[in-house]
Structure formats: C-alpha cells, structure tokens
Design a protein around this motif. Structure first.
Motif, PDB file in Angstrom:
ATOM      1  N   ILE A  41      18.170  35.337  49.148  1.00 35.24           N
ATOM      2  CA  ILE A  41      17.449  35.909  48.024  1.00 35.24           C
ATOM      3  C   ILE A  41      16.478  34.843  47.527  1.00 35.24           C
ATOM      4  O   ILE A  41      16.753  33.647  47.636  1.00 35.24           O
ATOM      5  CB  ILE A  41      18.385  36.369  46.888  1.00 35.24           C
ATOM      6  N   VAL A  42      15.331  35.292  47.009  1.00 35.64           N
ATOM      7  CA  VAL A  42      14.335  34.365  46.495  1.00 35.64           C
ATOM      8  C   VAL A  42      13.873  34.887  45.143  1.00 35.64           C
ATOM      9  O   VAL A  42      13.489  36.053  45.016  1.00 35.64           O
ATOM     10  CB  VAL A  42      13.116  34.232  47.443  1.00 35.64           C
ATOM     11  N   TRP A  43      13.929  34.051  44.114  1.00 32.86           N
ATOM     12  CA  TRP A  43      13.460  34.389  42.775  1.00 32.86           C
ATOM     13  C   TRP A  43      12.093  33.776  42.569  1.00 32.86           C
ATOM     14  O   TRP A  43      11.911  32.569  42.722  1.00 32.86           O
ATOM     15  CB  TRP A  43      14.441  33.869  41.730  1.00 32.86           C
ATOM     16  N   PHE A  44      11.105  34.624  42.265  1.00 31.97           N
ATOM     17  CA  PHE A  44       9.750  34.183  41.964  1.00 31.97           C
ATOM     18  C   PHE A  44       9.518  34.378  40.465  1.00 31.97           C
ATOM     19  O   PHE A  44       9.270  35.500  40.015  1.00 31.97           O
ATOM     20  CB  PHE A  44       8.715  35.003  42.739  1.00 31.97           C
ATOM     21  N   PRO A  45       9.638  33.308  39.664  1.00 31.17           N
ATOM     22  CA  PRO A  45       9.341  33.444  38.238  1.00 31.17           C
ATOM     23  C   PRO A  45       7.896  33.911  38.046  1.00 31.17           C
ATOM     24  O   PRO A  45       7.035  33.657  38.903  1.00 31.17           O
ATOM     25  CB  PRO A  45       9.534  32.026  37.688  1.00 31.17           C
ATOM     26  N   LYS A  53      14.825  29.736  46.429  1.00 35.64           N
ATOM     27  CA  LYS A  53      15.557  30.409  47.496  1.00 35.64           C
ATOM     28  C   LYS A  53      17.021  29.995  47.511  1.00 35.64           C
ATOM     29  O   LYS A  53      17.352  28.832  47.300  1.00 35.64           O
ATOM     30  CB  LYS A  53      14.915  30.072  48.842  1.00 35.64           C
ATOM     31  N   MET A  54      17.889  30.977  47.798  1.00 35.82           N
ATOM     32  CA  MET A  54      19.327  30.721  47.891  1.00 35.82           C
ATOM     33  C   MET A  54      19.899  31.617  48.990  1.00 35.82           C
ATOM     34  O   MET A  54      19.607  32.818  49.041  1.00 35.82           O
ATOM     35  CB  MET A  54      19.991  31.050  46.542  1.00 35.82           C
ATOM     36  N   ASN A  55      20.721  31.028  49.880  1.00 32.37           N
ATOM     37  CA  ASN A  55      21.347  31.862  50.907  1.00 32.37           C
ATOM     38  C   ASN A  55      22.515  32.640  50.293  1.00 32.37           C
ATOM     39  O   ASN A  55      22.963  32.367  49.184  1.00 32.37           O
ATOM     40  CB  ASN A  55      21.768  31.038  52.127  1.00 32.37           C
ATOM     41  N   TRP A  56      23.007  33.608  51.013  1.00 35.23           N
ATOM     42  CA  TRP A  56      24.037  34.503  50.473  1.00 35.23           C
ATOM     43  C   TRP A  56      25.353  33.795  50.196  1.00 35.23           C
ATOM     44  O   TRP A  56      26.034  34.108  49.211  1.00 35.23           O
ATOM     45  CB  TRP A  56      24.239  35.701  51.397  1.00 35.23           C
ATOM     46  N   ALA A  57      25.731  32.835  51.014  1.00 37.43           N
ATOM     47  CA  ALA A  57      26.981  32.098  50.787  1.00 37.43           C
ATOM     48  C   ALA A  57      26.904  31.299  49.485  1.00 37.43           C
ATOM     49  O   ALA A  57      27.853  31.289  48.688  1.00 37.43           O
ATOM     50  CB  ALA A  57      27.286  31.175  51.967  1.00 37.43           C
ATOM     51  N   LYS A  58      25.768  30.652  49.248  1.00 37.16           N
ATOM     52  CA  LYS A  58      25.602  29.893  48.008  1.00 37.16           C
ATOM     53  C   LYS A  58      25.544  30.824  46.802  1.00 37.16           C
ATOM     54  O   LYS A  58      26.092  30.531  45.742  1.00 37.16           O
ATOM     55  CB  LYS A  58      24.344  29.030  48.084  1.00 37.16           C
ATOM     56  N   PHE A  59      24.879  31.968  46.942  1.00 37.80           N
ATOM     57  CA  PHE A  59      24.826  32.951  45.867  1.00 37.80           C
ATOM     58  C   PHE A  59      26.235  33.444  45.521  1.00 37.80           C
ATOM     59  O   PHE A  59      26.588  33.575  44.341  1.00 37.80           O
ATOM     60  CB  PHE A  59      23.935  34.129  46.273  1.00 37.80           C
ATOM     61  N   ASP A  60      27.040  33.698  46.534  1.00 41.32           N
ATOM     62  CA  ASP A  60      28.426  34.126  46.303  1.00 41.32           C
ATOM     63  C   ASP A  60      29.198  33.065  45.524  1.00 41.32           C
ATOM     64  O   ASP A  60      29.888  33.379  44.552  1.00 41.32           O
ATOM     65  CB  ASP A  60      29.119  34.422  47.636  1.00 41.32           C
ATOM     66  N   ARG A  61      29.068  31.803  45.924  1.00 38.41           N
ATOM     67  CA  ARG A  61      29.755  30.717  45.206  1.00 38.41           C
ATOM     68  C   ARG A  61      29.269  30.616  43.760  1.00 38.41           C
ATOM     69  O   ARG A  61      30.066  30.436  42.832  1.00 38.41           O
ATOM     70  CB  ARG A  61      29.553  29.382  45.927  1.00 38.41           C
ATOM     71  N   LEU A  62      27.963  30.741  43.558  1.00 42.53           N
ATOM     72  CA  LEU A  62      27.401  30.685  42.213  1.00 42.53           C
ATOM     73  C   LEU A  62      27.969  31.812  41.342  1.00 42.53           C
ATOM     74  O   LEU A  62      28.421  31.571  40.215  1.00 42.53           O
ATOM     75  CB  LEU A  62      25.876  30.795  42.267  1.00 42.53           C
TER      76      LEU A  62
END
Length: 74
Positions: A41-45, A53-62
């Motif tokens: 996923i990528v967040w564009f302010p 940018k964040m991969n799905w595994a890191k997003f899950d941990r977050l």
C-alpha cells in the motif's frame, strides 16, 4: 467529530497490473490518496508526488500493534 469521505476508482484492467486508489477526505478536504496493490500500500499525502510505501506484512504488524478499536466483519 470530523466527517471522512473515501472515494475510489477501479482501473479497467487486471488488479495485478494496476493499483486501486482511494481518495480520502476529511470534512470535504482531501487528506490524500491510498494506492492498494498486490504487493503493498502507498499513502500519497495531499500535494505530494512521492508516497509512503508499506508492504502487507509490515502493515499487518502495524495494525496488530497500533490499532485500538475492533469492528465486527460484515
């Protein structure tokens, strides 16, 4: 409490080849755009051309570590 609006557009091609983008607004003002793909996923302010940018595994941990409220799946 602030009102949030989320709009999205789905490209007319396979998801594996293109991101799905969600435009997020707070009280009618754009906060940014969230691009969702198979790999990350990528967040564009608002007003930026480079995203966060964040991969799905890191997003899950977050989310597992930082989320405070749980909602029942519909």
């Amino acid at each position: 409490m602030a009102k949030h609006d989320v709009f999205f557009s789905i490209p007319q091609r396979a998801l594996g080849k293109a991101d799905v983008e969600f435009q997020v607004k707070q009280d009618g003002i754009v906060l940014g755009t969230l691009a969702v793909s198979n790999g990350s996923i990528v967040w564009f302010p608002k007003g930026t051309t480079y995203g966060l940018k964040m991969n799905w595994a890191k997003f899950d941990r977050l989310m597992q570590g930082e989320a405070t409220r749980f909602e029942k799946r519909k």
